[in-house]
Design a protein around this motif. Structure first.
Motif, PDB file in Angstrom:
ATOM      1  N   GLY B  33       0.789  -1.231   0.000  1.00 18.43           N
ATOM      2  CA  GLY B  33       0.000   0.000   0.000  1.00 18.43           C
ATOM      3  C   GLY B  33       0.816   1.274   0.000  1.00 18.43           C
ATOM      4  O   GLY B  33       0.635   2.136  -0.857  1.00 18.43           O
ATOM      5  N   ASP B  48      -5.293  10.194  -1.165  1.00 16.88           N
ATOM      6  CA  ASP B  48      -5.162  10.018   0.280  1.00 16.88           C
ATOM      7  C   ASP B  48      -5.325   8.539   0.627  1.00 16.88           C
ATOM      8  O   ASP B  48      -5.937   7.758  -0.106  1.00 16.88           O
ATOM      9  N   GLN B  49      -4.730   8.186   1.763  1.00 20.07           N
ATOM     10  CA  GLN B  49      -4.646   6.772   2.150  1.00 20.07           C
ATOM     11  C   GLN B  49      -6.023   6.136   2.318  1.00 20.07           C
ATOM     12  O   GLN B  49      -6.220   4.983   1.970  1.00 20.07           O
ATOM     13  N   GLY B  50      -6.947   6.945   2.809  1.00 13.40           N
ATOM     14  CA  GLY B  50      -8.301   6.434   3.032  1.00 13.40           C
ATOM     15  C   GLY B  50      -9.014   6.076   1.738  1.00 13.40           C
ATOM     16  O   GLY B  50     -10.004   5.349   1.743  1.00 13.40           O
ATOM     17  N   TYR B  53      -6.319   2.578  -0.052  1.00 14.63           N
ATOM     18  CA  TYR B  53      -6.288   1.224   0.522  1.00 14.63           C
ATOM     19  C   TYR B  53      -7.594   0.459   0.311  1.00 14.63           C
ATOM     20  O   TYR B  53      -7.564  -0.690  -0.131  1.00 14.63           O
ATOM     21  N   PRO B  54      -8.730   1.090   0.575  1.00 12.78           N
ATOM     22  CA  PRO B  54      -9.963   0.338   0.275  1.00 12.78           C
ATOM     23  C   PRO B  54     -10.121   0.038  -1.217  1.00 12.78           C
ATOM     24  O   PRO B  54     -10.676  -0.992  -1.582  1.00 12.78           O
ATOM     25  N   ARG B  57      -8.449  -3.150  -2.085  1.00 11.18           N
ATOM     26  CA  ARG B  57      -9.263  -4.308  -1.668  1.00 11.18           C
ATOM     27  C   ARG B  57     -10.412  -4.541  -2.651  1.00 11.18           C
ATOM     28  O   ARG B  57     -10.758  -5.658  -2.970  1.00 11.18           O
ATOM     29  N   TYR B  80       0.347  -6.274  -3.405  1.00  4.18           N
ATOM     30  CA  TYR B  80      -0.656  -6.390  -4.472  1.00  4.18           C
ATOM     31  C   TYR B  80       0.047  -6.464  -5.820  1.00  4.18           C
ATOM     32  O   TYR B  80       1.051  -5.794  -6.055  1.00  4.18           O
TER      33      TYR B  80
END
Lengths: 343, 109
Positions: B33, B48-50, B53-54, B57, B80
């Motif tokens: 990530g 942004d990380q938020g 990352y999702p 997934r 990944y």
């Protein structure tokens, strides 16, 4: 690097994230977020050339955002009532709630003490009680409808799918309805007849009765009993409001939201008065004393009672339909329809 | 001030459209990530990380990425990489992107 093993802020953050996630996602997601926070801390530590401390951790966590924010995209979208069911849900509410409101109002009113033996305060108190019962029934019905749709949403997988557009033919488009349009002739006729009724019942009540020619001599027998007298102020109020409503609608030239609400009020009053009249119908008039009719009084009164009950029943049904229509139009007519679309 | 915010929102919306393509294009090599976020940021795409990352997934759930946990310096990291399905789709997305750039070029000329 052993930076976060004893880090209260990160641990608290991950504990909060853990609590917000569904159990099957917890272990994997929390491990991943922990690893990402550690990577970020490493980077900050390298850039600032110092070991991670509380301030650095707070800064990193701030970049990640609140636990609620970071968790939100991991969660599947969940609906109590999804977009596919929602229009049907609203339609059911729009139809069911007004009907339930009116039915409970009428039933409650019919169950109260006879209007003829009521004082004005008792009358208002019964009216308020009936509206209270109606409101409770509407809230209960709303809850039940939500529950049924939530169960459907949960139990029927089909409602979770996106809508496939059916083959659509432009010719299936409905003609534009203009529910705001008024019928002037009908309104004027209603004003005239209501005004006549208002005058007769307020100034010539003693002239309502049976006129009979007996042995070449005209006789008159009033038929309305004293039990009818308490209804006169309420009927007068209903008729004055009806005339006022018709005048307002005529002046505006179209139905508007305000006049629709006014019409709902008038219809509700009409239902309440009709229901009360229906319940006490046999007490309100008499043929006793009408000369020359003695043999047929019993049968005539029985037939007239039946007829009046049916007529008042129809009045109630028509008023209920009118209320439902008005509510639907208030909800639906938010967009003004142009008179003509020029290509 | 309000206008600046509106412009920022519009730009953000446009960027959102290219994130999937950008991520898939960078996952030809294994990425975890944070390394992916750095790599995108170095090439000018700040996410942004938020959001990132999702998204990783989600792309994995859709079968476009595959992931595996690996222990590095006693720390578990999720790596990944683009999946065979993702490799099939990526050239099509690239072609679509190029055609969009061309179309917009004509439109804005």
């Amino acid at each position: 690097m052993e930076t976060t093993n004893n880090d209260t802020l990160v641990d608290r953050y991950l504990a909060a994230v853990n609590d917000l996630l569904p159990s099957k996602l917890r272990k994997d997601t929390v491990t991943e977020i922990r690893s990402l926070i550690q990577d970020s801390l490493d980077e900050h530590s390298k850039l600032e050339d110092r070991a991670p401390d509380d301030a650095m951790m707070a800064a990193v966590l701030k970049e990640f955002g609140s636990p609620e924010k970071i968790v939100a995209p991991y969660l599947p979208e969940k609906y109590l009532i999804g977009p596919r069911l929602y229009p049907t849900f609203i339609l059911v509410l729009k139809i069911a709630l007004p009907i339930i409101a009116v039915l409970v109002l009428v039933a409650s009113w019919l169950g109260s003490i006879p209007v003829t033996s009521m004082t004005a305060i008792e009358f208002i108190s019964e009216l308020v009680k009936s509206f209270g019962n109606s409101f409770s029934a509407v809230v209960q019905a709303f809850g039940n409808i939500v529950l049924i749709f939530a169960i459907l949403q949960w139990a029927v997988p089909e409602f979770k799918l996106t809508i496939k557009e059916k083959e659509w033919d432009p010719h299936s488009l409905k003609a534009i309805s203009r529910p705001n349009k008024i019928k002037r002739g009908d309104l004027i006729a209603e004003i005239v007849f209501t005004f006549i009724a208002l005058i007769i019942f307020n100034f010539y009540l003693d002239r309502i009765g049976i006129y009979n020619n007996f042995n070449g001599q005209w006789t008159f027998t009033p038929i309305l009993t004293d039990a009818f007298t308490p209804y006169i102020p309420w009927l007068s109020l209903l008729w004055i409001l009806t005339i006022l409503l018709d005048v307002l609608v005529l002046r505006n030239g179209a139905w508007q939201t305000g006049t629709r609400w006014f019409s709902i009020l008038v219809s509700a009053l009409n239902i309440a008065i009709s229901a009360s009249l229906m319940r006490n119908i046999s007490l309100l008039y008499t043929f006793e004393g009408a000369t020359g009719w003695l043999g047929g009084i019993g049968i005539l009164k029985s037939l007239l009672n039946q007829f009046l009950i049916i007529a008042l029943g129809i009045t109630i049904i028509v008023s209920v339909v009118k209320i439902v229509q008005m509510i639907l139009q208030i909800v639906r007519v938010k967009v003004s329809v142009p008179d003509k679309i020029v290509p | 001030m309000e206008n600046d915010q509106s412009i920022e929102n519009l730009v953000l919306e446009m960027r959102r459209g290219v994130i999937v393509l950008a991520v898939l294009s960078q996952c030809n090599q294994e990425q975890y990530g944070y390394s992916l976020m750095k790599s995108l940021s170095e090439k000018g795409l700040l996410i942004d990380q938020g959001t990132l990352y999702p998204l990783l997934r989600r792309l994995e759930t859709q079968g476009l990425l595959s992931s595996s946990w690996r222990l590095e310096d006693a720390r578990p990291r999720r790596y990944y990489t683009i999946s065979p399905e993702g490799q099939k789709i990526l050239p099509k997305l690239v072609a679509e992107w190029e055609s969009m750039v061309q179309m917009m070029g004509h439109m804005l000329d």
